[in-house]
Design a protein around this motif. Structure first.
Motif, PDB file in Angstrom:
ATOM      1  N   PHE A  16       4.951 -12.393   2.944  1.00 18.97           N
ATOM      2  CA  PHE A  16       3.788 -11.564   2.651  1.00 18.97           C
ATOM      3  C   PHE A  16       2.968 -11.369   3.918  1.00 18.97           C
ATOM      4  O   PHE A  16       2.998 -12.196   4.834  1.00 18.97           O
ATOM      5  N   ALA A  17       2.199 -10.293   3.942  1.00 19.97           N
ATOM      6  CA  ALA A  17       1.251 -10.072   5.026  1.00 19.97           C
ATOM      7  C   ALA A  17       0.049  -9.313   4.484  1.00 19.97           C
ATOM      8  O   ALA A  17       0.195  -8.374   3.688  1.00 19.97           O
ATOM      9  N   VAL A  18      -1.131  -9.728   4.885  1.00 23.50           N
ATOM     10  CA  VAL A  18      -2.367  -9.013   4.584  1.00 23.50           C
ATOM     11  C   VAL A  18      -2.682  -8.159   5.802  1.00 23.50           C
ATOM     12  O   VAL A  18      -3.024  -8.671   6.868  1.00 23.50           O
ATOM     13  N   SER A  19      -2.529  -6.843   5.663  1.00 26.69           N
ATOM     14  CA  SER A  19      -2.604  -5.922   6.794  1.00 26.69           C
ATOM     15  C   SER A  19      -3.859  -5.060   6.744  1.00 26.69           C
ATOM     16  O   SER A  19      -4.021  -4.247   5.824  1.00 26.69           O
ATOM     17  N   PRO A  20      -4.767  -5.189   7.721  1.00 17.01           N
ATOM     18  CA  PRO A  20      -5.920  -4.285   7.765  1.00 17.01           C
ATOM     19  C   PRO A  20      -5.522  -2.811   7.831  1.00 17.01           C
ATOM     20  O   PRO A  20      -6.163  -1.965   7.188  1.00 17.01           O
ATOM     21  N   LEU A  21      -4.480  -2.475   8.583  1.00 17.44           N
ATOM     22  CA  LEU A  21      -4.124  -1.063   8.710  1.00 17.44           C
ATOM     23  C   LEU A  21      -3.569  -0.486   7.415  1.00 17.44           C
ATOM     24  O   LEU A  21      -3.762   0.703   7.128  1.00 17.44           O
ATOM     25  N   TRP A  22      -2.868  -1.279   6.625  1.00 11.80           N
ATOM     26  CA  TRP A  22      -2.433  -0.769   5.328  1.00 11.80           C
ATOM     27  C   TRP A  22      -3.647  -0.452   4.453  1.00 11.80           C
ATOM     28  O   TRP A  22      -3.650   0.533   3.704  1.00 11.80           O
ATOM     29  N   GLN A  23      -4.690  -1.269   4.515  1.00 18.34           N
ATOM     30  CA  GLN A  23      -5.903  -0.963   3.747  1.00 18.34           C
ATOM     31  C   GLN A  23      -6.565   0.294   4.302  1.00 18.34           C
ATOM     32  O   GLN A  23      -7.081   1.124   3.544  1.00 18.34           O
ATOM     33  N   LEU A  24      -6.521   0.441   5.627  1.00 14.66           N
ATOM     34  CA  LEU A  24      -7.155   1.602   6.252  1.00 14.66           C
ATOM     35  C   LEU A  24      -6.456   2.902   5.847  1.00 14.66           C
ATOM     36  O   LEU A  24      -7.106   3.866   5.443  1.00 14.66           O
ATOM     37  N   THR A  25      -5.135   2.938   5.958  1.00 20.87           N
ATOM     38  CA  THR A  25      -4.430   4.195   5.673  1.00 20.87           C
ATOM     39  C   THR A  25      -4.496   4.548   4.196  1.00 20.87           C
ATOM     40  O   THR A  25      -4.733   5.712   3.834  1.00 20.87           O
ATOM     41  N   THR A  26      -4.308   3.576   3.313  1.00 22.86           N
ATOM     42  CA  THR A  26      -4.380   3.883   1.888  1.00 22.86           C
ATOM     43  C   THR A  26      -5.811   4.207   1.464  1.00 22.86           C
ATOM     44  O   THR A  26      -6.035   5.105   0.643  1.00 22.86           O
ATOM     45  N   GLY A  27      -6.784   3.499   2.037  1.00 18.05           N
ATOM     46  CA  GLY A  27      -8.178   3.779   1.708  1.00 18.05           C
ATOM     47  C   GLY A  27      -8.607   5.147   2.182  1.00 18.05           C
ATOM     48  O   GLY A  27      -9.337   5.861   1.482  1.00 18.05           O
ATOM     49  N   TYR A  28      -8.165   5.534   3.375  1.00 17.00           N
ATOM     50  CA  TYR A  28      -8.553   6.846   3.880  1.00 17.00           C
ATOM     51  C   TYR A  28      -7.983   7.965   3.005  1.00 17.00           C
ATOM     52  O   TYR A  28      -8.665   8.953   2.710  1.00 17.00           O
ATOM     53  N   ARG A  29      -6.745   7.831   2.601  1.00 16.31           N
ATOM     54  CA  ARG A  29      -6.143   8.886   1.776  1.00 16.31           C
ATOM     55  C   ARG A  29      -6.847   8.996   0.432  1.00 16.31           C
ATOM     56  O   ARG A  29      -7.016  10.105  -0.095  1.00 16.31           O
ATOM     57  N   LEU A  30      -7.259   7.886  -0.133  1.00 11.47           N
ATOM     58  CA  LEU A  30      -8.033   7.935  -1.370  1.00 11.47           C
ATOM     59  C   LEU A  30      -9.364   8.636  -1.131  1.00 11.47           C
ATOM     60  O   LEU A  30      -9.785   9.498  -1.910  1.00 11.47           O
ATOM     61  N   LEU A  31     -10.019   8.295  -0.038  1.00  8.20           N
ATOM     62  CA  LEU A  31     -11.308   8.911   0.296  1.00  8.20           C
ATOM     63  C   LEU A  31     -11.153  10.407   0.511  1.00  8.20           C
ATOM     64  O   LEU A  31     -11.953  11.217   0.031  1.00  8.20           O
ATOM     65  N   ALA A  32     -10.093  10.798   1.238  1.00  8.10           N
ATOM     66  CA  ALA A  32      -9.891  12.206   1.573  1.00  8.10           C
ATOM     67  C   ALA A  32      -9.460  13.035   0.375  1.00  8.10           C
ATOM     68  O   ALA A  32      -9.608  14.265   0.390  1.00  8.10           O
ATOM     69  N   SER A  33      -8.931  12.390  -0.644  1.00  3.29           N
ATOM     70  CA  SER A  33      -8.434  13.130  -1.801  1.00  3.29           C
ATOM     71  C   SER A  33      -9.550  13.799  -2.586  1.00  3.29           C
ATOM     72  O   SER A  33      -9.305  14.750  -3.332  1.00  3.29           O
ATOM     73  N   GLY A  34     -10.764  13.293  -2.450  1.00  6.81           N
ATOM     74  CA  GLY A  34     -11.871  13.826  -3.225  1.00  6.81           C
ATOM     75  C   GLY A  34     -11.868  13.376  -4.669  1.00  6.81           C
ATOM     76  O   GLY A  34     -12.703  13.810  -5.464  1.00  6.81           O
ATOM     77  N   ALA A  35     -10.944  12.502  -5.014  1.00  9.43           N
ATOM     78  CA  ALA A  35     -10.814  12.062  -6.402  1.00  9.43           C
ATOM     79  C   ALA A  35     -11.973  11.141  -6.779  1.00  9.43           C
ATOM     80  O   ALA A  35     -12.466  10.362  -5.964  1.00  9.43           O
TER      81      ALA A  35
END
Length: 328
Positions: A16-35
């Motif tokens: 397992f790995a806790v990755s800051p960049l995985w949170q960044l990329t998935t979080g940004y796409r959620l933010l950008a979706s406007g959902a």
């Protein structure tokens, strides 16, 4: 259905790995979706205005992480070298990406989108010249959208890993893999994924298997196949639905006896990150008194400060979370 062969040496290297960049990329796409995602509504309501004010909704990340594309350039999610890399370590890995690799990933992005924007094309033409600008924006987004909330997010991800490590310890790796996600099954020799977007043929991947819990993913599964790195499977962490729920602070009264009423009150109010002005309005303390006490809390390691443009957000640290609710 894709299949990834998992012989004994690869099973032995499941991690397992806790990755800051995985949170960044998935979080940004959620933010950008406007959902208006109900799970992350509190976070979205706070972060969207700040991200827009900083221009983060229309620059490099907007082109490289568009909400409609299923593909995220692989160089933005390098394989974590340790179970819990820091953001600096992961950004250093992005900075070390060979130019040919960046171009290949951007070609793949264009294939998925049909076109790319001017910044993506400039990065494709000259990666060494433009990659530092992208790295600065990645850090800026982190400071704006994730750093103030990181102790809470990190606690969620660590709890997920702890739970699943217990599954493996009690029932074996096979049980862990079969219970990880509805789209995954393991039959003793191969890992089967109910998706056809990308192949997981063993000869086309690196060795081992890397499992990455994420706070911002939807119900689906994400894969990163980028030899010679091990395949990465990113999935939604357990308990994400409660991530942003207001937290009780049963120890506030006892804490006030040690820290003083004003500082205990400020820590309780920092259930979500806030500015000095917001904290003064909520607590009735003067801005100067708030600022003085926040400085003391930062010095003691109970609070952090994060600058986003002209605004400074204060947040509780993991130490403060434990002080306020020892039962956690």
């Amino acid at each position: 259905m894709a299949e990834l062969a998992l012989p004994a040496p690869d099973v032995a290297r499941v991690r397992f790995a806790v990755s800051p960049l995985w949170q960044l990329t998935t979080g940004y796409r959620l933010l950008a979706s406007g959902a208006a995602d109900p799970v992350h509504r509190r976070w979205l309501d706070q972060v969207r205005p700040r991200a827009a004010a900083a221009g983060l909704d229309r620059r490099w990340l907007a082109e490289l992480l568009p909400p409609g594309a299923g593909y995220v350039p692989d160089f933005l999610n390098p394989a974590p070298a340790t179970p819990a890399p820091t953001l600096d370590e992961e950004l250093a890995a992005v900075a070390a990406t060979p130019a040919d690799r960046i171009r290949a990933d951007l070609d793949h992005l264009r294939h998925h989108q049909g076109r790319t924007g001017p910044r993506a094309r400039a990065l494709h033409a000259d990666p060494p010249a433009h990659l530092p600008r992208l790295l600065r924006e990645l850090r800026s987004y982190w400071e704006t959208a994730l750093a103030p909330y990181w102790p809470r997010i990190r606690a969620l991800l660590d709890a997920d890993v702890f739970h699943r490590a217990g599954q493996a310890a009690h029932h074996g790796t096979g049980h862990l893999l079969n219970s990880l996600h509805p789209q995954i099954s393991w039959d003793g020799t191969g890992l089967h994924l109910e998706r056809r977007a990308r192949t997981l043929a063993r000869h086309a991947t690196g060795g081992g298997l890397l499992l990455v819990p994420t706070a911002f993913k939807g119900p689906g599964l994400s894969t990163r196949i980028a030899p010679p790195d091990p395949p990465q499977l990113a999935y939604r962490a357990r308990g994400t639905g409660d991530l942003w729920q207001p937290r009780t602070t049963p120890a506030t009264g006892a804490l006030a006896a040690v820290l003083g009423r004003a500082r205990a009150l400020l820590l309780a109010e920092l259930d979500t990150p806030a500015t000095t002005t917001e904290l003064a309005r909520r607590t009735g303390l003067s801005p100067a008194h708030v600022s003085q006490n926040l400085t003391a809390l930062r010095t003691a390691g109970f609070a952090t400060a994060h600058r986003t443009g002209r605004t400074v957000l204060y947040a509780r640290t993991a130490v403060a979370e434990t002080l306020l609710d020892p039962g956690r």
